[in-house]
Design an enzyme around this catalytic site. Structure first.
Site, PDB file in Angstrom:
ATOM      1  N   SER A   1     -13.664  -3.596  -0.095  1.00 49.78           N
ATOM      2  CA  SER A   1     -14.553  -2.833  -0.967  1.00 49.78           C
ATOM      3  C   SER A   1     -16.026  -3.123  -0.690  1.00 49.78           C
ATOM      4  CB  SER A   1     -14.243  -3.103  -2.444  1.00 49.78           C
ATOM      5  OG  SER A   1     -14.823  -2.106  -3.270  1.00 49.78           O
ATOM      6  N   PRO A   2     -16.458  -3.097   0.576  1.00 53.45           N
ATOM      7  CA  PRO A   2     -17.860  -3.384   0.897  1.00 53.45           C
ATOM      8  C   PRO A   2     -18.822  -2.325   0.384  1.00 53.45           C
ATOM      9  CG  PRO A   2     -16.719  -2.549   2.833  1.00 53.45           C
ATOM     10  CD  PRO A   2     -15.672  -2.769   1.779  1.00 53.45           C
ATOM     11  N   LEU A   3     -18.296  -1.141   0.005  1.00 52.99           N
ATOM     12  CA  LEU A   3     -19.138  -0.089  -0.564  1.00 52.99           C
ATOM     13  C   LEU A   3     -18.977   0.012  -2.075  1.00 52.99           C
ATOM     14  CD1 LEU A   3     -18.777   2.724   2.132  1.00 52.99           C
ATOM     15  CD2 LEU A   3     -20.621   1.058   1.839  1.00 52.99           C
ATOM     16  N   ALA A   4     -18.337  -1.006  -2.677  1.00 54.47           N
ATOM     17  CA  ALA A   4     -18.185  -1.069  -4.141  1.00 54.47           C
ATOM     18  C   ALA A   4     -17.579   0.209  -4.704  1.00 54.47           C
ATOM     19  CB  ALA A   4     -19.531  -1.357  -4.800  1.00 54.47           C
ATOM     20  N   GLY A   5     -16.442   0.593  -4.174  1.00 56.27           N
ATOM     21  CA  GLY A   5     -15.751   1.774  -4.687  1.00 56.27           C
ATOM     22  C   GLY A   5     -16.526   3.060  -4.493  1.00 56.27           C
ATOM     23  N   GLY A   6     -17.403   3.103  -3.500  1.00 56.30           N
ATOM     24  CA  GLY A   6     -18.185   4.303  -3.213  1.00 56.30           C
ATOM     25  C   GLY A   6     -19.560   4.317  -3.855  1.00 56.30           C
TER      26      GLY A   6
ATOM     27  N   GLY B   1     -24.101   6.169  -2.359  1.00 52.73           N
ATOM     28  CA  GLY B   1     -25.121   7.020  -2.957  1.00 52.73           C
ATOM     29  C   GLY B   1     -24.599   8.278  -3.612  1.00 52.73           C
ATOM     30  N   LYS B   2     -23.291   8.369  -3.792  1.00 49.40           N
ATOM     31  CA  LYS B   2     -22.707   9.607  -4.336  1.00 49.40           C
ATOM     32  C   LYS B   2     -22.808   9.704  -5.860  1.00 49.40           C
ATOM     33  CE  LYS B   2     -18.606   8.746  -2.683  1.00 49.40           C
ATOM     34  NZ  LYS B   2     -17.166   8.849  -2.355  1.00 49.40           N
TER      35      LYS B   2
ATOM     36  N   TYR C   1       0.842  -1.189   0.000  1.00 51.45           N
ATOM     37  CA  TYR C   1       0.000   0.000   0.000  1.00 51.45           C
ATOM     38  C   TYR C   1       0.882   1.246   0.000  1.00 51.45           C
ATOM     39  CZ  TYR C   1      -4.079  -2.917   1.074  1.00 51.45           C
ATOM     40  OH  TYR C   1      -5.093  -3.856   1.027  1.00 51.45           O
TER      41      TYR C   1
END
Length: 363
Positions: free
Chosen positions: A208-213, A217-218, A53
């Site tokens: 990545s539980p938010l699928a790359g954002g 909802g953005k 990283y």
């Protein structure tokens, strides 16, 4: 914050993990320190990093933060890092050989400023190196006190089973966790990888539980993402992943339902998405890769969210992976449903500290 067991170990960790992939790149050191402080203040204990990283800078930042904080804070943390890849172009500075893993682990420990890491994960498989060589090194590292537990990341179902079965045959330490990509928009691991993990009592640490954002909802259908977001980034990897998510009507329908449920219960879409993945069978803790303190504070709110059966069923149905061909068509769907019904239940919290006034989902 609620806590769960780390796989089949006796260690307990927070149900939300902190990912640090952006420390030293998109997240400055001062912001990273603030994120780490806030995460631990909220009761978070599981911190995930890797030797690659930002070329090791993430580990170095964590190491400097650890050195600057009281032992009563740092001693309760569960630190994880990974090995397999290296920024060096040398042909032997990659893979799961004893040579590379030994050097990678020693370098990680030095950057982190510690003598032992709690969970050392293989960042991906390496079919050129005999699994016996890899497992023997990991067992030696456990016995020498450099690592406590072994984990895998980005392994397929058959690769996971190969590692576990070979370790049992050799009589060496067995992996206890798997870190896969897993979210409402990326559920294909439920075909074979999740069943393999459940069968072997291996806990899941989804990245990545938010699928790359996308699940925050953005983003909106048909609109151009802002440059400051991952989807609007010029980095090829982000562009590829974002295009893959944006090209699916199923994904947009899922995002719509997540947003609707969040509005109904007074939560944010990110909190709903994180709560859903945290409640899946075998999941220990989703890894929240917050780039800013604002993102982290939003994600921490998932610990007070409760999804009722109706909301969970809606999200399960709308996000269900496509049929595909054999063995992932109707036959695969039948097998998947059997596993998700008969497999190990989601881990129960063993501690509940500070989670007052949980949100209930309206019917």
């Amino acid at each position: 914050m609620k806590y769960r067991k780390l796989g089949k170990t006796g260690v307990v960790v927070s149900e939300l993990a902190l990912g640090t992939m952006y420390f030293g790149d998109e997240t400055s050191e001062s912001e990273a320190f603030s994120i780490l402080d806030r995460f631990t203040e909220a009761g978070g204990t599981l911190i995930d990093t890797s030797n690659v990283y930002v070329g090791g800078e993430s580990e170095e930042i964590i190491g400097r933060w650890l050195a600057a904080r009281p032992k009563d804070i740092t001693n309760r943390l569960i630190l994880t890092t990974k090995g397999r890849f290296n920024p060096s172009p040398d042909v032997n500075d990659s893979g799961l050989s004893r040579r590379n893993l030994q050097r990678s682990l020693d370098a990680s420990l030095k950057r982190l400023g510690i003598e032992q890491v709690d969970l050392y994960q293989l960042h991906a498989s390496d079919m050129k190196t005999p699994v016996e060589e890899t497992l023997q090194f990991l067992d030696d590292a456990v016995r020498s006190g450099k690592i406590n537990y072994i984990g895998l990341s980005n392994f397929t179902g058959w690769q996971l089973q190969l590692m576990v079965s070979t370790a049992k045959t050799m009589g060496v330490h067995i992996p206890v966790t798997l870190q896969p990509q897993y979210s409402l928009l990326s559920r294909e691991i439920e075909w074979e990888i999740v069943p393999a993990a459940l069968h072997n009592n291996i806990g899941l640490l989804p990245w990545s539980p938010l699928a790359g954002g996308f699940l925050s909802g953005k983003y909106q259908r048909g609109s151009n993402p802002e440059a400051a977001t991952r989807a609007g980034s010029e980095k090829p990897l982000y562009q590829y992943v974002s295009a893959e998510y944006a090209g699916s009507e199923r994904n947009w329908s899922t995002i719509d339902r997540v947003t609707y449920i969040a509005r109904e219960i007074g939560a944010t879409p990110a909190q709903v998405a994180l709560r859903w993945i945290a409640d899946r069978q075998g999941v220990i803790a989703p890894i929240c890769g917050a780039r800013s303190l604002e993102h982290l504070n939003d994600n921490l709110g998932m610990t007070n969210v409760v999804l009722n059966d109706e909301a969970s069923k809606v999200l399960e149905t709308v996000s269900r992976p496509g049929p595909g061909g054999y063995p992932y068509g109707e036959f695969g769907q039948w097998q998947r449903d059997r596993w998700m019904q008969d497999g190990s239940p989601a881990p129960e919290p063993v501690v509940d500290k500070g989670s007052e006034h949980p949100l209930g989902c309206k019917k």
